[in-house]
Design an enzyme around this catalytic site. Sequence first.
Site, PDB file in Angstrom:
ATOM      1  CG  ASN A 228      -4.482   4.095   1.312  1.00 49.85           C
ATOM      2  OD1 ASN A 228      -5.564   4.034   1.501  1.00 49.85           O
ATOM      3  ND2 ASN A 228      -3.788   2.964   1.209  1.00 49.85           N
TER       4      ASN A 228
ATOM      5  CB  SER B 123      -0.826  -0.081   1.258  1.00 49.81           C
ATOM      6  OG  SER B 123      -0.243  -0.032   2.439  1.00 49.81           O
TER       7      SER B 123
ATOM      8  CG  HIS C  92      -3.194  -1.150  -2.932  1.00 49.09           C
ATOM      9  ND1 HIS C  92      -3.397  -0.029  -2.568  1.00 49.09           N
ATOM     10  CD2 HIS C  92      -3.158  -1.696  -1.664  1.00 49.09           C
ATOM     11  CE1 HIS C  92      -3.648   0.163  -1.120  1.00 49.09           C
ATOM     12  NE2 HIS C  92      -3.461  -1.340  -0.783  1.00 49.09           N
TER      13      HIS C  92
ATOM     14  CD  GLU D 227      -4.878   2.646  -5.432  1.00 44.92           C
ATOM     15  OE1 GLU D 227      -5.143   3.821  -5.226  1.00 44.92           O
ATOM     16  OE2 GLU D 227      -4.184   1.893  -4.431  1.00 44.92           O
TER      17      GLU D 227
END
Length: 799
Positions: A211, A137, A160, A172
Amino acid sequence: MRRHVKHVTVLGSGVMGSGIACHFANIGVEVLMLDMVPRELTPQEQAKGLTLESKVVRNRTAQTHLDAALKSNPSPIYDKAFASRITVGNFDDDFEKIKNSDWVIEVVIERLDIKQSIFERVDNFRKPGTLVTSNTSGIPIHLMAEGRSEDFQKHFCGTHFFNPPRYLKLFEIIPTPQTDQSVVEFFQNYASLFLGKTPVLCKDTPGFIGNRVGVYSMAKVMELAQEIGLTIEEVDTLTGSILGRPKTGTFKLGDLVGLDTAYNVTKGLQQNAPNDEMIQGLRDSKFLNFLIENKFLGDKTRKGFYYKEIDKDGNTKRFALNLDTLDYRPMARAKVTAVETAKNAGSMRNKLGVLLKDSGKAGELIRKHFASLFAYVSQRIPEITDVLYPIDDALKTGYAWKYGPFETWDLVGVKNGIQLVESEGFKVADWVKELAATGADSFYKIENGKKLFYNQDSKQFELIPGQDAFIILDNIRKTNEVWSNQETSIQDLGDGIINIEFRSKMNSLGGGVLQGINKGIELAEKDYRGVVIGNQGDNFSVGANLAMIMMMAAEQDWWELNMAIKMFQDTMMRVRYSSIPVVVAPHGMTLGGGCEMSMHADKIVAAAETYIGLVEVGVGLIPGGGGSKEFARRATEFALKDDVKVNHLRDNFMNIATAKVATSAYEAKNMGIIREQDVVVVNAERQIAEAKKHAIIMAEAGYTQPIQRRVEVLGKEAMGMFYVGTDSMVAGRYASDHDRLIANKLGYVMTGGNLSESTYVSEQYLLDLERETFLSLCGERKTLERIQHMLKTGKPLRN
């Protein structure tokens, strides 16, 4: 080269690893999941005489994590039987087995040195052409591929998943400069078609997209909460469902994902994005430091911003953190006037207008939150993505926001958003001002049923790629609508197929919806080839309009209620026996009447995430729209030659009597609601297009109107079995007297009423029994109490 993924190896079996393994098992892929070999025996293993060389011990880490995942709620797997597709092992004994895999996914601890050592071993054992990805991540993807073979690097990138992998749709994709373009294209297609994900192509920057923006937003809201002087309950109310976001809001979300995770990701972004002024400008949080220091990490430690405890009398008491004193106090229900006003404002655009104009602390938080968010996303282009729409896709699918940042900005208006940003002291990127200078006031627009976005490089609106596989009703409703009322819209999908869309509150099935269904079938029988009944709301349908039933029953307007139920039954039968194919596309909650409609379709094209069942018992009733009849019919008609038909009937009876709801479309197959010939679609965005395709197939195959068949019912012998069972449930205090009354009436209908033996009856005979029984239960005081309680609280009453 056409790739097929038949076998996947998952390296790491923790929460993410086991969740990813389960989701691949969901879609029919064989999975090998590996983890570390334990260094010590447990007391239980010692008692069994096992050693560190025993296979069960060496595979314990992966097996324990898989077992925990399969017991978790919500479940990571569509059907527990699918877990047989997962084989566990360990890094020492089974690593060479990755040579059998088409894709190897690394999900180990977030340390670069450990990941590099894992990938060195992968490079040694993988066969050429094997896909290799990391679920990291935050660690730069290109660093993990350094020193690896040329073939490894060509087939390596970041993929991800977001937790939980089954439910969150963001996927992702983070290529390195060495990643082959065909690999990127494969992942984009595979993620959408097979994994049911929204693929988002990211640059190899800190936090990628989801994120990077989501963690900034959460950290900024927490900072603003203390600055403005709001309680955590008030903030969660302001940043939850009223904004089209999960009802957890901000602080409950922190508890859910783990406060150590949120803390570490924020610190990681600050360390790895030194030129990001807004990340660097986040102030240190004394309350988050307090929680981390005391290991109050949220749900995982049962204490974070919130916690609960059971007192000596068995009562649950809930507590919340005071952000100023860092003491816990009794949790209070937040009553935010601005939110209560906004709830009644109508559209999300109007809701935002109310919140932004509020003169109190609530309005201040909303203004500062969106000002900072708008400024932040405008400045991240082209750093984290070359164009704007991946940011919206990432936040909608990774954080479950209904509206991405730029979509929200469109609701406010580009010019108003710029004024908001600058009035709160933030800076908007120049490209946004250039857009506003053209006279445009939105980042997106719809043309010819397709969605376009503003490309700041070309300074033009361009088509968002990949829309050909989808039918988005919001994009075609204005141009393709052929009929509508307040609760229904009928659209021309092209190729001779129309779609009937519900627009009532929570897509409940009242008179307007029934009128729309009948009108749609009438139009299709005259001028089209087939019908899809589908919508793209949060849920397909929560069932019949309970408020209408309650009003008629309370006023004892039995004739009107009888006619309403009869209309519902007749509509379901028209769905079944129309002269054109009818395909129903359920998704999300598909309860009561929504389930009955699906069961009467020529074909169901269900989203995998369909939670379907007949739940009328929960409000003191039985299914009244043909559900009781249909389950009775299927019990005998679908039984194999040597089957005991009463056993099938008992199973179907119990599904209704216990108000069982399938937790996936695959579980609905096990319950007999969805048939083998029906279709399950993992990506719900493809559902309407897929339903249209099946309607065309049936039409072109020469669709023949079904012939009504007689139904075998099993009579008093089966009814007696049900009566004995319900008596036992009451005696064991598993059911109330009213539960028994409802179940006995259900059994009476499903066995054909007062018939001495097995008999063939018409479907209308069973529908009449069903309707009479439904009406009789509406006259019961305890049923009215149940309906009233459900309408007030949204929860069932057991009385």
